[in-house]
Design a protein around this motif. Structure first.
Motif, mmCIF file in Angstrom:
data_model
loop_
_atom_site.group_PDB
_atom_site.id
_atom_site.type_symbol
_atom_site.label_atom_id
_atom_site.label_comp_id
_atom_site.label_asym_id
_atom_site.label_seq_id
_atom_site.Cartn_x
_atom_site.Cartn_y
_atom_site.Cartn_z
ATOM 1 N N PRO A 187 0.898 -1.200 0.177
ATOM 2 C CA PRO A 187 0.103 0.032 -0.055
ATOM 3 C C PRO A 187 0.962 1.425 0.059
ATOM 4 O O PRO A 187 1.977 1.301 0.535
ATOM 5 C CB PRO A 187 -0.662 -0.073 1.259
ATOM 6 C CG PRO A 187 -0.154 -1.131 2.088
ATOM 7 C CD PRO A 187 0.573 -2.156 1.137
ATOM 8 N N VAL A 188 0.316 2.307 -0.653
ATOM 9 C CA VAL A 188 0.954 3.552 -0.687
ATOM 10 C C VAL A 188 1.102 4.137 0.630
ATOM 11 O O VAL A 188 2.348 4.624 1.146
ATOM 12 C CB VAL A 188 0.370 4.560 -1.565
ATOM 13 C CG1 VAL A 188 0.793 5.957 -1.541
ATOM 14 C CG2 VAL A 188 0.183 4.126 -3.005
ATOM 15 N N THR A 189 0.183 4.109 1.461
ATOM 16 C CA THR A 189 0.233 4.577 2.726
ATOM 17 C C THR A 189 0.705 3.707 3.834
ATOM 18 O O THR A 189 0.128 2.416 3.980
ATOM 19 C CB THR A 189 -1.257 5.135 3.295
ATOM 20 O OG1 THR A 189 -1.860 6.111 2.429
ATOM 21 C CG2 THR A 189 -1.469 5.781 4.787
ATOM 22 N N GLN A 190 1.682 3.895 4.521
ATOM 23 C CA GLN A 190 2.212 3.105 5.510
ATOM 24 C C GLN A 190 2.129 3.589 6.615
ATOM 25 O O GLN A 190 3.067 4.433 7.327
ATOM 26 C CB GLN A 190 3.657 2.800 4.913
ATOM 27 C CG GLN A 190 4.090 1.901 3.794
ATOM 28 C CD GLN A 190 5.487 2.008 3.470
ATOM 29 O OE1 GLN A 190 6.332 2.040 4.212
ATOM 30 N NE2 GLN A 190 5.481 1.537 2.223
ATOM 31 N N LEU A 191 1.295 3.048 7.736
ATOM 32 C CA LEU A 191 0.649 3.651 8.914
ATOM 33 C C LEU A 191 1.731 3.486 9.877
ATOM 34 O O LEU A 191 2.544 2.285 9.830
ATOM 35 C CB LEU A 191 -0.637 3.328 9.251
ATOM 36 C CG LEU A 191 -1.816 3.382 8.532
ATOM 37 C CD1 LEU A 191 -3.227 2.735 8.960
ATOM 38 C CD2 LEU A 191 -2.050 5.054 8.117
ATOM 39 N N VAL A 192 2.102 4.258 10.739
ATOM 40 C CA VAL A 192 3.141 4.167 11.909
ATOM 41 C C VAL A 192 2.011 4.169 13.237
ATOM 42 O O VAL A 192 2.677 3.937 14.327
ATOM 43 C CB VAL A 192 4.254 5.066 11.916
ATOM 44 C CG1 VAL A 192 5.067 4.984 10.754
ATOM 45 C CG2 VAL A 192 3.688 6.560 12.281
ATOM 46 N N LYS A 193 0.813 4.335 12.908
ATOM 47 C CA LYS A 193 -0.112 4.353 14.191
ATOM 48 C C LYS A 193 -1.602 3.915 13.734
ATOM 49 O O LYS A 193 -2.028 4.387 12.618
ATOM 50 C CB LYS A 193 -0.321 5.860 14.647
ATOM 51 C CG LYS A 193 -1.244 6.170 15.788
ATOM 52 C CD LYS A 193 -1.378 7.667 15.942
ATOM 53 C CE LYS A 193 -2.530 8.101 17.352
ATOM 54 N NZ LYS A 193 -2.592 9.404 17.469
ATOM 55 N N PRO A 194 -2.074 3.137 14.509
ATOM 56 C CA PRO A 194 -3.382 2.401 13.917
ATOM 57 C C PRO A 194 -4.595 2.968 13.984
ATOM 58 O O PRO A 194 -5.441 2.493 13.899
ATOM 59 C CB PRO A 194 -3.212 1.014 14.552
ATOM 60 C CG PRO A 194 -2.592 1.235 15.924
ATOM 61 C CD PRO A 194 -1.596 2.476 15.748
#
Length: 136
Positions: free
Chosen positions: A2-9
């Protein structure tokens, strides 16, 4: 990938206001969301509240914004219209909202067996949906 790589859920929600004291009172005292430390920034102040795993940010600029959001119900305009908080004490929460002189915009309504919702307006007219559902 995915383009968006979350560091906080979770997400944080930011609400810009010209009425920060009333908004802080509503979210902190009426609804009882725990306050987090303020974040002073150049030109504005962010008051923060813990809402479950999310953070609600109430932002007031030193220079008042010229525009205002469109008030009204869910279907009155497009854009971000509401955010949802799941609770297990809807009746008590709505009583506290009414006691504080704030508006219950809609409900409570049973939307399916055992699940009720209500929409509440904050001091600026932003909508908060409360969903009362069985604890899972």
């Amino acid at each position: 990938m995915p383009v968006t790589q979350l560091v906080k859920p979770t997400i944080d929600i930011g609400v810009v206001t010209v009425n920060q004291d009333a908004m802080v009172n509503f979210y902190g005292n009426v609804l009882g969301f725990p306050a987090l430390p303020d974040v002073p920034m150049e030109g504005f102040l962010v008051k923060r509240f813990q809402v479950g795993d999310c953070v609600l940010k109430i932002v007031q600029f030193e220079n008042e914004p010229g525009g205002r959001s469109v008030a009204g119900g869910l279907g009155d305009s497009t854009g971000l219209r509401y955010w949802t908080v799941s609770v297990n004490n809807l009746d008590a929460l709505l009583a506290a909202v009414e006691d504080a002189g704030q508006k219950i915009v809609e409900g409570p309504t049973e939307v399916r067996p055992g699940v009720r919702i209500a929409l509440v307006g904050d001091p600026d007219g932003n909508l908060v949906e409360f969903v009362d559902r069985p604890i899972s």
